[in-house]
Motif scaffolding. Structure first.
Motif, PDB file in Angstrom:
ATOM      1  N   VAL A  12      80.037  43.519  74.520  1.00 59.22           N
ATOM      2  CA  VAL A  12      78.668  43.046  74.712  1.00 59.22           C
ATOM      3  C   VAL A  12      77.728  44.240  74.551  1.00 59.22           C
ATOM      4  O   VAL A  12      77.964  45.302  75.120  1.00 59.22           O
ATOM      5  CB  VAL A  12      78.486  42.420  76.111  1.00 59.22           C
ATOM      6  CG1 VAL A  12      77.031  42.034  76.339  1.00 59.22           C
ATOM      7  CG2 VAL A  12      79.400  41.211  76.271  1.00 59.22           C
ATOM      8  N   GLY A  13      76.675  44.075  73.761  1.00 63.56           N
ATOM      9  CA  GLY A  13      75.720  45.153  73.567  1.00 63.56           C
ATOM     10  C   GLY A  13      76.121  46.061  72.417  1.00 63.56           C
ATOM     11  O   GLY A  13      76.872  45.680  71.517  1.00 63.56           O
ATOM     12  N   GLU A  14      75.628  47.296  72.443  1.00 66.38           N
ATOM     13  CA  GLU A  14      75.880  48.232  71.344  1.00 66.38           C
ATOM     14  C   GLU A  14      77.349  48.617  71.293  1.00 66.38           C
ATOM     15  O   GLU A  14      77.963  48.939  72.312  1.00 66.38           O
ATOM     16  CB  GLU A  14      75.025  49.486  71.508  1.00 66.38           C
ATOM     17  CG  GLU A  14      75.164  50.459  70.336  1.00 66.38           C
ATOM     18  CD  GLU A  14      74.232  51.645  70.436  1.00 66.38           C
ATOM     19  OE1 GLU A  14      73.080  51.523  69.975  1.00 66.38           O
ATOM     20  OE2 GLU A  14      74.650  52.670  70.997  1.00 66.38           O
ATOM     21  N   GLN A  71      73.561  44.102  67.995  1.00 65.40           N
ATOM     22  CA  GLN A  71      73.606  45.539  68.296  1.00 65.40           C
ATOM     23  C   GLN A  71      74.871  46.211  67.775  1.00 65.40           C
ATOM     24  O   GLN A  71      75.094  47.395  68.028  1.00 65.40           O
ATOM     25  CB  GLN A  71      73.486  45.760  69.805  1.00 65.40           C
ATOM     26  CG  GLN A  71      72.149  45.324  70.388  1.00 65.40           C
ATOM     27  CD  GLN A  71      72.031  45.722  71.841  1.00 65.40           C
ATOM     28  OE1 GLN A  71      72.028  46.904  72.196  1.00 65.40           O
ATOM     29  NE2 GLN A  71      71.942  44.725  72.718  1.00 65.40           N
ATOM     30  N   TYR A  72      75.694  45.475  67.055  1.00 68.43           N
ATOM     31  CA  TYR A  72      76.920  46.063  66.527  1.00 68.43           C
ATOM     32  C   TYR A  72      76.611  47.003  65.360  1.00 68.43           C
ATOM     33  O   TYR A  72      75.810  46.681  64.482  1.00 68.43           O
ATOM     34  CB  TYR A  72      77.871  44.973  66.049  1.00 68.43           C
ATOM     35  CG  TYR A  72      78.574  44.203  67.144  1.00 68.43           C
ATOM     36  CD1 TYR A  72      78.439  44.552  68.482  1.00 68.43           C
ATOM     37  CD2 TYR A  72      79.383  43.119  66.837  1.00 68.43           C
ATOM     38  CE1 TYR A  72      79.095  43.852  69.482  1.00 68.43           C
ATOM     39  CE2 TYR A  72      80.053  42.402  67.827  1.00 68.43           C
ATOM     40  CZ  TYR A  72      79.899  42.768  69.153  1.00 68.43           C
ATOM     41  OH  TYR A  72      80.547  42.064  70.128  1.00 68.43           O
ATOM     42  N   LYS A  73      77.247  48.153  65.359  1.00 70.79           N
ATOM     43  CA  LYS A  73      77.145  49.115  64.252  1.00 70.79           C
ATOM     44  C   LYS A  73      78.413  48.955  63.417  1.00 70.79           C
ATOM     45  O   LYS A  73      79.499  49.335  63.834  1.00 70.79           O
ATOM     46  CB  LYS A  73      76.996  50.531  64.804  1.00 70.79           C
ATOM     47  CG  LYS A  73      75.779  50.676  65.711  1.00 70.79           C
ATOM     48  CD  LYS A  73      75.667  52.050  66.340  1.00 70.79           C
ATOM     49  CE  LYS A  73      74.992  53.030  65.415  1.00 70.79           C
ATOM     50  NZ  LYS A  73      74.652  54.304  66.102  1.00 70.79           N
ATOM     51  N   ARG A  74      78.258  48.380  62.245  1.00 63.01           N
ATOM     52  CA  ARG A  74      79.393  47.981  61.419  1.00 63.01           C
ATOM     53  C   ARG A  74      79.958  49.171  60.648  1.00 63.01           C
ATOM     54  O   ARG A  74      79.217  49.933  60.020  1.00 63.01           O
ATOM     55  CB  ARG A  74      78.968  46.893  60.435  1.00 63.01           C
ATOM     56  CG  ARG A  74      78.244  45.739  61.087  1.00 63.01           C
ATOM     57  CD  ARG A  74      77.790  44.712  60.059  1.00 63.01           C
ATOM     58  NE  ARG A  74      76.974  43.681  60.680  1.00 63.01           N
ATOM     59  CZ  ARG A  74      76.633  42.536  60.088  1.00 63.01           C
ATOM     60  NH1 ARG A  74      77.036  42.295  58.849  1.00 63.01           N
ATOM     61  NH2 ARG A  74      75.898  41.646  60.731  1.00 63.01           N
ATOM     62  N   ILE A  75      81.282  49.282  60.663  1.00 70.70           N
ATOM     63  CA  ILE A  75      81.983  50.322  59.908  1.00 70.70           C
ATOM     64  C   ILE A  75      83.000  49.623  59.015  1.00 70.70           C
ATOM     65  O   ILE A  75      83.881  48.900  59.502  1.00 70.70           O
ATOM     66  CB  ILE A  75      82.681  51.313  60.850  1.00 70.70           C
ATOM     67  CG1 ILE A  75      81.641  52.069  61.696  1.00 70.70           C
ATOM     68  CG2 ILE A  75      83.546  52.296  60.053  1.00 70.70           C
ATOM     69  CD1 ILE A  75      82.231  52.939  62.777  1.00 70.70           C
ATOM     70  N   CYS A  76      82.860  49.802  57.707  1.00 66.81           N
ATOM     71  CA  CYS A  76      83.691  49.085  56.740  1.00 66.81           C
ATOM     72  C   CYS A  76      84.716  50.019  56.110  1.00 66.81           C
ATOM     73  O   CYS A  76      84.372  50.919  55.338  1.00 66.81           O
ATOM     74  CB  CYS A  76      82.811  48.460  55.650  1.00 66.81           C
ATOM     75  SG  CYS A  76      83.754  47.444  54.483  1.00 66.81           S
TER      76      CYS A  76
END
Length: 262
Positions: free
Chosen positions: A93-95, A119-124
């Protein structure tokens, strides 16, 4: 407080934007004080290589195409909890840093289960692999597993398209990519992913597909197409950014797009 980071993978009903989860795999990861990637240990598995995994019941029908890939049938999830209960229970939940192979698909499946992904910082890892391993003929998760560790791939890749195993394969790939890119923190990993997601080759347009975007910005015949992309395309933010950067650099070669934006 340290921002949580998690590798995720979904098996789902189909490949559409409305796809719903049939299975969730996940594993928490972090970097230690020496800058090495560390993954949580999964103790309760018979083979502790497999990551955490849970079945869940979608509201949508499972397509035959999805069944052919994951081998998950309606009878397998008939008595499972709803995807709208299972997925929010295990995702942060959250960042948070959320890592996956073609992560946008997994984030969409999470959003379809009522998870707040804003707030998710996506890493592919797929984008990173394409940037750091451009010589490979395929950047699918299975092909990359064979490329970086053929012995483990031969032993375990028969389990592919089980969400728990796909998370493990993504972890092995991530460890390799961090070593290749000399990446020692989660924020550095995120920024490397963001950079890798900006394409160098034009992926659309009958007359433009396959051309280097940087070269297109220098050609008056192609520059107009880049300008059209920037003004018109709304659902491909990384392509728009690539075109915008190329146009800026063509005007002033000494200033990068990112520097001009700031």
């Amino acid at each position: 407080m340290t921002t949580p980071a998690m590798i995720i993978d979904f098996e789902a009903t189909d490949v559409s934007k409305e796809a719903e989860a049939t299975q969730l795999g996940w594993r928490n990861v972090s970097f230690d004080d020496q800058g090495d990637l560390v993954a949580e240990v999964v103790y309760y598995r018979d083979d502790n290589q497999q990551s955490n995994v849970r079945f869940c019941k979608p509201d949508r029908a499972i397509s035959y195409g999805a069944m052919a890939v994951s081998h998950i049938m309606p009878s397998d999830v008939e008595h499972a909890l709803s995807h709208k209960l299972v997925v929010p229970q295990y995702l942060p939940v959250g960042e948070a840093y959320i890592i996956g192979h073609n992560i946008d698909y997994d984030i969409q499946v999470a959003a379809n289960a009522s998870v707040d992904v804003s707030q998710y910082k996506r890493i592919c890892t797929q984008a990173l692999a394409r940037r750091l391993l451009p010589e490979l003929d395929s950047h699918s998760l299975g092909a990359l597993t064979y490329a970086i560790n053929p012995d483990l791939a031969r032993q375990y890749c028969r389990n592919a398209h089980n969400a728990g195993w796909d998370v493990t394969f993504t972890l092995w790939l991530l460890e390799h990519l961090c070593e290749l890119g000399d990446i020692t923190s989660m924020e550095q990993l995120y920024l490397a992913s963001e950079e890798a997601r900006i394409p160098k080759i034009m992926p659309i347009g009958n007359d433009h597909r396959g051309k280097l975007i940087a070269d297109m910005a220098k050609d008056p015949k192609d520059r107009g197409f880049l300008q059209w992309v920037v003004k018109t395309i709304k659902d491909k933010p990384y392509l728009v950014e690539a075109c915008r950067q190329a146009l800026i650099t063509s005007i002033n070669p000494n200033v990068s797009g990112m520097e001009r934006q700031s």
